[in-house]
Design an enzyme around this catalytic site. Structure first.
Site, short mmCIF file in Angstrom:
data_model
loop_
_atom_site.label_atom_id
_atom_site.label_comp_id
_atom_site.label_asym_id
_atom_site.label_seq_id
_atom_site.Cartn_x
_atom_site.Cartn_y
_atom_site.Cartn_z
CB THR A 44 58.43 0.30 23.92
OG1 THR A 44 58.88 -0.53 24.98
CG2 THR A 44 57.29 1.20 24.42
N GLY A 46 62.62 -1.82 22.32
CA GLY A 46 63.60 -2.56 23.13
C GLY A 46 62.95 -3.60 24.02
CB CYS A 47 59.88 -3.48 26.07
SG CYS A 47 60.32 -1.99 26.98
CB SER A 48 58.40 -5.66 21.71
OG SER A 48 57.33 -5.14 22.46
CG LEU A 52 58.54 -10.35 27.51
CD1 LEU A 52 58.61 -10.84 28.95
CD2 LEU A 52 57.14 -9.82 27.18
#
Length: 162
Positions: A44, A46-48, A52
């Protein structure tokens, strides 16, 4: 209610790599100091792009601050979590743990209702500092999905203080 400082890490089993590769959270943090953070889902935006990668790029600084283990939990199957870890350069730096049945997510009371956008319930963004299976700090994004208190910099400051 999400955990608070002094609470014990829940006794849950997650997956890393494949569904058969089980990781007991209590074993991962037994006798160690580290960070656990949660994201709504692998790949997703924001996560990618932010969450992270921030932890991956600060691996050395986290070690200098005392982290012996850094782990990310995502509500995906183990194969997706592993593909995401590989694509993000996280392998060997951040354990990317799959929580496909929301076991940990429910135990921490950080369930995010993302059925409208992601098709299922997911994990709110959070970060935690853990010392020998005890939470020293636990941060949940106020809206569940923002990128403020669960990012690497504020969490690293809490790690240094623990």
């Amino acid at each position: 209610m999400p955990p608070k400082a002094g609470d014990a890490v829940p006794d849950v089993t997650l997956q890393e790599g494949t569904p058969g590769d089980e990781v007991k959270l209590k074993d991962l943090f037994a006798g160690k100091k580290g960070i656990l953070f949660g994201v709504p889902g692998a790949f997703t935006p924001g996560c990618s792009k932010t969450h992270l990668p921030g932890y991956v790029s600060k691996t050395d600084a986290l070690k200098e601050a005392g982290a012996e283990v850094v782990a990310c939990v995502t509500v995906n199957d183990a194969f997706v979590a592993q593909a995401w870890a590989e694509s993000a350069g996280a392998v060997g730096k951040v354990h990317v743990l799959a929580d496909p049945h929301l076991e940990l997510t429910k135990a921490l009371d950080v369930v995010l209702d993302a059925e409208g956008k992601l098709g299922t319930k997911r994990c709110k963004r959070f970060s935690a500092v853990i010392v020998d299976n005890t939470f020293k700090a636990f941060n949940v994004e106020p809206d569940g999905g923002g990128l403020t208190c669960s990012l690497v910099e504020p969490t690293m400051a809490q790690l240094k203080a623990a």
